[in-house]
Design an enzyme around this catalytic site. Structure first.
Site, PDB file in Angstrom:
ATOM      1  N   GLY A 150       0.740  -1.082   0.030  1.00 50.54           N
ATOM      2  CA  GLY A 150       0.053   0.057  -0.062  1.00 50.54           C
ATOM      3  C   GLY A 150       0.843   1.343   0.021  1.00 50.54           C
ATOM      4  N   ARG A 151       0.266   2.311   0.384  1.00 52.57           N
ATOM      5  CA  ARG A 151       0.908   3.668   0.477  1.00 52.57           C
ATOM      6  C   ARG A 151       2.337   3.648   1.055  1.00 52.57           C
ATOM      7  NH1 ARG A 151      -4.074   4.926   2.244  1.00 52.57           N
ATOM      8  NH2 ARG A 151      -5.438   5.978   0.807  1.00 52.57           N
ATOM      9  N   ILE A 152       2.364   3.312   2.259  1.00 48.70           N
ATOM     10  CA  ILE A 152       3.435   3.372   2.966  1.00 48.70           C
ATOM     11  C   ILE A 152       4.714   2.425   2.340  1.00 48.70           C
ATOM     12  CG2 ILE A 152       4.755   2.670   5.213  1.00 48.70           C
ATOM     13  CD1 ILE A 152       2.041   3.548   6.572  1.00 48.70           C
ATOM     14  N   THR A 229       6.935  -1.721  11.061  1.00 48.51           N
ATOM     15  CA  THR A 229       6.552  -0.325  11.461  1.00 48.51           C
ATOM     16  C   THR A 229       5.024  -0.363  11.441  1.00 48.51           C
ATOM     17  OG1 THR A 229       7.062   0.371   9.195  1.00 48.51           O
ATOM     18  CG2 THR A 229       8.708   0.735  10.925  1.00 48.51           C
ATOM     19  N   ARG A 231       1.732  -3.105  12.913  1.00 48.97           N
ATOM     20  CA  ARG A 231       1.357  -3.258  14.110  1.00 48.97           C
ATOM     21  C   ARG A 231       1.907  -4.544  14.683  1.00 48.97           C
ATOM     22  NH1 ARG A 231      -0.278   1.060  13.803  1.00 48.97           N
ATOM     23  NH2 ARG A 231      -2.338   2.138  14.095  1.00 48.97           N
ATOM     24  N   GLU A 260       2.345  -2.513  24.129  1.00 52.81           N
ATOM     25  CA  GLU A 260       2.932  -1.264  24.120  1.00 52.81           C
ATOM     26  C   GLU A 260       2.525  -0.409  25.437  1.00 52.81           C
ATOM     27  OE1 GLU A 260       2.063   0.598  20.450  1.00 52.81           O
ATOM     28  OE2 GLU A 260       3.195  -1.040  19.306  1.00 52.81           O
ATOM     29  N   HIS A 279       6.932   3.066  19.117  1.00 51.23           N
ATOM     30  CA  HIS A 279       5.826   3.447  17.996  1.00 51.23           C
ATOM     31  C   HIS A 279       5.901   4.951  17.669  1.00 51.23           C
ATOM     32  CE1 HIS A 279       1.485   2.139  16.805  1.00 51.23           C
ATOM     33  NE2 HIS A 279       1.923   2.919  15.905  1.00 51.23           N
ATOM     34  N   ILE A 280       6.740   5.463  16.733  1.00 57.15           N
ATOM     35  CA  ILE A 280       6.962   6.760  16.640  1.00 57.15           C
ATOM     36  C   ILE A 280       7.005   6.925  15.066  1.00 57.15           C
ATOM     37  CG2 ILE A 280       7.964   7.583  18.652  1.00 57.15           C
ATOM     38  CD1 ILE A 280      11.008   6.982  17.117  1.00 57.15           C
TER      39      ILE A 280
HETATM   40  C1  DGY Z   1      -1.167   4.997  12.646  1.00 58.40           C
HETATM   41  O1  DGY Z   1      -1.276   6.116  12.251  1.00 58.40           O
HETATM   42  O2  DGY Z   1      -1.551   3.882  12.587  1.00 58.40           O
HETATM   43  C2  DGY Z   1       0.137   4.927  13.278  1.00 58.40           C
HETATM   44  O3  DGY Z   1       0.718   3.539  13.557  1.00 58.40           O
HETATM   45  C3  DGY Z   1       0.177   5.644  14.659  1.00 58.40           C
HETATM   46  O4  DGY Z   1      -0.648   5.123  15.444  1.00 58.40           O
END
Ligand code: DGY
Length: 314
Positions: A150-152, A229, A231, A260, A279-280
């Site tokens: 997807g996008r990321i 990055t 979940r 978390e 989770h940044i």
């Molecule tokens: C999201 O936007 O889903 C990021 O993981 C921040 O929670």
């Protein structure tokens, strides 16, 4: 006079945001500090709800919020919302998918950190040890598998191509657009077996829960690096920890965990060549501003019954 519709926000709002929401009665409720009963009472009259990924909206809360029409989340992920219930109730759920560059930058950062063993180098330096003999591994020529395209993942792909990696992806969706220079693999098993670096970019849902478990980790090279990055629940953390401890994986870069924050004695926190972040992925000033603005725009549009590009369909 007709009472104004109510909006509950789980996040603090500044004067600018409150003025944009001036046509509604807005109450800010900190989900993490409010008892279940008080939360229920606060949501009882709410028609709109603004949350982030740390504010779970479960089935029971939705069942008690009989007036609820709109849930806008300041996140791209929506696994904290009971979407089966929102769908059956006809509640509109929106997300804020405006963090792709920030998350892709962080993914690349983790990739470089783990491949070049930077965490060990900085730990040495902090201890006053100048240790320049520890070798990492090149990115150039290594095979990256993106799980989910997807996008990321597409932003990660363009950065990885610039670093001269061979980029592959696996996605269960047949209609994912191709990207020049990026190879689609037919099965997850094939992709995992070929990859030097595996980076996860899928939503957390029942079909992706523990997608990487003892069996799928067993398909990977013993030198492979795992990046997450997305979940935490996409990886069976126990299986990952064991594989890393037994040298069946080369390292890991994790911005997300199953729990978390993790327990202080979580073994992942002290393993060499495992980088754990709190989770940044989206935590930049610009991206967090854009996400909040996007979510407020979504909330306003859906409350007014206007078109909104970020309504999720399940
Ligand atoms: C999201 O936007 O889903 C990021 O993981 C921040 O929670």
């Amino acid at each position: 006079m007709t009472p104004r519709a109510q909006i509950v926000s789980a996040v603090p709002l500044g004067p600018d945001q409150l003025s944009r929401l001036a046509e509604w009665d807005v109450t800010v409720v900190d989900f993490t500090k409010t008892s279940r009963d008080d939360l229920r009472a606060a949501l009882a009259g709410a028609e709109g709800l603004l949350v982030n990924s740390h504010s779970p909206v479960d089935q029971e809360m939705i069942d008690h919020s009989t007036r609820l029409r709109v849930i806008s989340t300041i996140s791209v992920g929506y696994d904290h919302i009971a979407v089966a219930t929102t769908t059956s109730r006809g509640i509109c759920v929106t997300n804020a998918p405006v963090l792709s560059d920030a998350v892709a930058d962080l993914t690349l950062g983790l990739m470089v950190m783990v491949a070049r063993r930077l965490d060990e180098a900085t730990a040495d330096m902090a201890r006053g040890t100048w240790s320049d003999g520890r070798l990492g591994t090149d990115l150039r020529g290594k095979t990256l598998l993106l799980v989910g395209f997807g996008r990321i993942a597409r932003e990660v792909a363009s950065r990885a191509l610039a670093c001269k990696l061979d980029v592959t992806y696996f996605d269960v969706r047949a209609d994912v657009p191709a990207m020049p220079g990026v190879e689609r693999v037919a099965t997850l098993a094939e992709g995992l077996a070929r990859a030097d670096i595996v980076s996860l970019h899928v939503d957390l849902n029942p079909s992706t829960f523990h997608l990487l478990d003892a069996a799928t980790i067993g398909l990977m090279k013993p030198t492979a690096i795992v990046l997450n990055t997305s979940r935490g629940g996409v990886i069976d953390q126990g299986a990952l920890t064991l594989a890393l401890a037994e040298g069946r994986l080369g390292g890991a870069g994790l911005d997300v965990l199953e729990t978390e924050p993790p327990a202080a004695d979580d073994p992942l926190l002290s393993m060499p060549n495992v980088v754990v972040l709190p989770h940044i992925g989206s935590a930049t000033i610009e991206t967090r501003d854009a996400m909040r603005d996007c979510a407020i725009n979504n909330l306003i549009a859906c409350m007014r019954g206007d078109d909104c590009a970020h309504v999720l369909t399940f």
